[in-house]
Scaffold this motif. Structure first.
Motif, PDB file in Angstrom:
ATOM      1  N   TYR A 188      35.876  29.686  38.494  1.00  0.00           N
ATOM      2  CA  TYR A 188      35.340  30.943  39.010  1.00  0.00           C
ATOM      3  C   TYR A 188      34.207  30.684  40.016  1.00  0.00           C
TER       4      TYR A 188
ATOM      5  N   GLU B 154      40.572  33.158  40.992  1.00  0.00           N
ATOM      6  CA  GLU B 154      39.234  33.426  40.453  1.00  0.00           C
ATOM      7  C   GLU B 154      38.132  33.146  41.465  1.00  0.00           C
TER       8      GLU B 154
ATOM      9  N   HIS C 196      35.692  42.723  40.911  1.00  0.00           N
ATOM     10  CA  HIS C 196      36.431  41.484  40.632  1.00  0.00           C
ATOM     11  C   HIS C 196      37.911  41.775  40.386  1.00  0.00           C
ATOM     12  N   GLU C 197      38.194  42.693  39.485  1.00  0.00           N
ATOM     13  CA  GLU C 197      39.598  42.934  39.108  1.00  0.00           C
ATOM     14  C   GLU C 197      40.373  43.643  40.224  1.00  0.00           C
TER      15      GLU C 197
ATOM     16  N   GLU D 188      43.414  41.461  35.526  1.00  0.00           N
ATOM     17  CA  GLU D 188      43.826  42.094  36.775  1.00  0.00           C
ATOM     18  C   GLU D 188      45.278  42.571  36.740  1.00  0.00           C
TER      19      GLU D 188
ATOM     20  N   HIS E 191      41.311  41.065  42.799  1.00  0.00           N
ATOM     21  CA  HIS E 191      42.476  40.295  42.345  1.00  0.00           C
ATOM     22  C   HIS E 191      43.800  40.907  42.808  1.00  0.00           C
TER      23      HIS E 191
ATOM     24  N   ALA F  72      38.178  36.260  43.668  1.00  0.00           N
ATOM     25  CA  ALA F  72      37.693  37.466  42.966  1.00  0.00           C
ATOM     26  C   ALA F  72      36.195  37.365  42.713  1.00  0.00           C
TER      27      ALA F  72
HETATM   28 ZN    ZN Z   1      39.329  36.992  37.586  1.00  0.00          ZN
END
Ligand code: ZN
Ligand code: TRP
Length: 475
Positions: free
Chosen positions: A405, A348, A325-326, A307, A329, A351
């Motif tokens: 995560y 995490e 996801h990124e 990220e 972040h 995200a």
């Molecule tokens: Zn991540």
């Protein structure tokens, strides 16, 4: 009143002793800043005694340099002393130092491992702003993380990419390499003509002369050094704006750089950036940075996506989930940054939960379905899912494992179950706003959630889902 009370003889003696310890040639002197910030997972990362406010990195890279000096640079850090300092450390792994100055005066320095100790000519008083300039060169290292992945400086077929989570940025510039010390950046990079150099923030200038191209990138918002990147190579670059987002009348500037061999495979997913950004802003609140985008290199250039601020890095065309996801972040990790690496689940977990939310909002499984599937069968896919709790990873080698995560996302879903959708959205957006461009830890988070939902008891969630060993009861 108390000031005029004469010191008891014993106290006076103690004071004289203390002065004798710190006074050497007349004045009262500072002491050396710490060589690490005692991070629970990376104790030597970062340094004590000062705060960096700005990094000015002036770099030149030539992958085909005749000797082994592919990178040469001048790093100028503007910092503020947080104690009286006789010396302070920077983190730098590898490379050769040419010179070090503090406020323009030559400084003494020495190196032990990743610690570069700088002894300025004159002590620095607490509160004092100072500038340290390090000239250096060499071939930067690839660092292997405790989890076995490669970071730092990664040579690629057509150049290199710098990735820094958790400690890789010390492979390419000296600094206070801990997430708790965020700063603004200016990066100037000169490469052989024909190559491109992409970094964080906004491209403010480019020029070519004498067969070399120089680009300048400016990052005004605070950035943790692990989120700094520099990608050098042959890229297809696209620039456009997303109307209705960001502070300019055109919208939010987008800058994507894609390795030509990944261009076809990336086209569809990168075309989703505007939709993802609009969705994320509706879900998480105002986007914290002045530009967005992506860097897509070849599969194998790195073993993971990252990220990197403004512009996440992907080794090969990502799928939509990874893009979501990124980009999520950018709110959770890049703007609200962990105080220590123990707080990594705040990055995490959010995200990953963003991926669940995206799926729920786009005709796929609800977050509840994703949660249930994970609860019932998650350890078929993620063998280590119940190995340790997200709030207390078992070691640095396991910071990027599924308890951080997936189980981190499960903590957030338990909060949502407890407060309901509306209050959950307010908590998510309120959290992003409360610590925008700052740092926060897990205690800050649990305290925040409790304050936002008075009358609800979160203790069972914290005790089992966040901090408890083993697989929690479903209830
Ligand atoms: Zn991540
Ligand atoms: N943060 C990255 C992501 O979520 C993954 C990652 C890359 C990572 N390097 C790491 C996680 C080192 C922990 C430690 O996509």
């Amino acid at each position: 009143m108390s000031r005029s009370v004469p010191l008891a003889p014993a106290t006076a003696l103690l004071l004289v002793g203390a002065l004798a310890l710190t006074a050497c040639d007349g004045g009262v002197h500072g002491t050396p800043g710490g060589s690490g910030l005692r991070d629970p997972y990376f104790p030597k990362a970062g340094n004590g005694g000062y705060d960096v406010t700005h990094y000015d990195l002036d770099l030149a890279y030539d992958p085909d340099a005749p000797d082994t000096t592919t990178l040469s640079g001048t790093a100028t850090l503007t910092a503020r002393a947080t104690q009286d300092l006789s010396a302070f450390n920077l983190d730098l792994d590898g490379l050769d130092i040419r010179s070090v100055t503090v406020d323009g005066d030559k400084a003494r320095w020495n190196r032990t491992g990743q610690e570069l100790t700088v002894r300025p000519h004159d002590d620095l008083d607490e509160g004092r702003a100072f500038r340290v300039t390090v000239r250096y060169s060499g071939t930067p290292r690839t660092i292997t993380d405790p989890d076995g992945s490669n970071e730092g400086w990664l040579p690629t077929k057509d150049g290199a990419v710098a990735l820094g989570e958790p400690t890789g940025s010390m492979a390419w510039f000296p600094g206070n390499h801990h997430p708790s010390d965020k700063a603004s950046y200016d990066l100037t990079i000169t490469v052989p003509e024909g190559l491109q150099a992409v970094s964080n923030g906004e491209l403010t200038a480019t020029s070519t002369s004498g067969g070399r191209t120089t680009s300048t990138w400016h990052t005004a918002e605070p950035m943790a050094s692990y989120l700094a990147t520099l990608a050098i190579g042959d890229y297809d670059v696209r620039r456009y704006a997303i109307p209705g987002l960001g502070g300019t009348s055109d919208g939010l500037p987008v800058y994507t750089a894609v390795d030509p061999t990944e261009a076809a495979a990336s086209q569809k997913v990168l075309a989703q950036i505007p939709a993802v950004m609009k969705w994320a802003q509706a879900a998480f609140g105002p986007y914290p940075f002045a530009s967005t985008g992506a860097i897509v290199d070849r599969v194998g250039d790195a073993g993971y996506a990252l990220e990197t601020q403004n512009r996440p890095f992907f080794p090969g065309a990502p799928d939509t989930g990874t893009l979501v996801h990124e980009l999520a972040h950018q709110w959770f990790g890049d703007s609200v940054t962990p105080k220590t690496w123990q707080d990594m689940w705040l990055n995490e977990g959010f995200a990953t939960y963003a991926e669940w939310m995206w799926t729920e909002d786009h005709g796929g499984d609800s977050a509840q379905q994703t949660f249930d599937a994970l609860y019932d069968h998650g350890d078929d896919v993620y063998e280590d899912l119940w190995d340790f709790p997200p709030g207390k990873p078992s070691s640095a080698a396991h910071l990027s494992d599924s308890p951080v995560y997936q189980r981190g996302a499960m903590v957030l879903h338990k909060i949502r179950q407890t407060v309901g959708d509306k209050a959950f959205t307010a908590i998510v957006q309120g959290w992003a706003a409360a610590h925008r461009h700052g740092n926060a830890d897990t205690d800050d988070f649990t305290t925040y959630v409790e304050q936002q939902a008075p009358g609800k008891d979160f203790t069972p969630i914290w005790d089992t889902w966040l901090y408890g060993d083993g697989k929690p009861e479903r209830a």
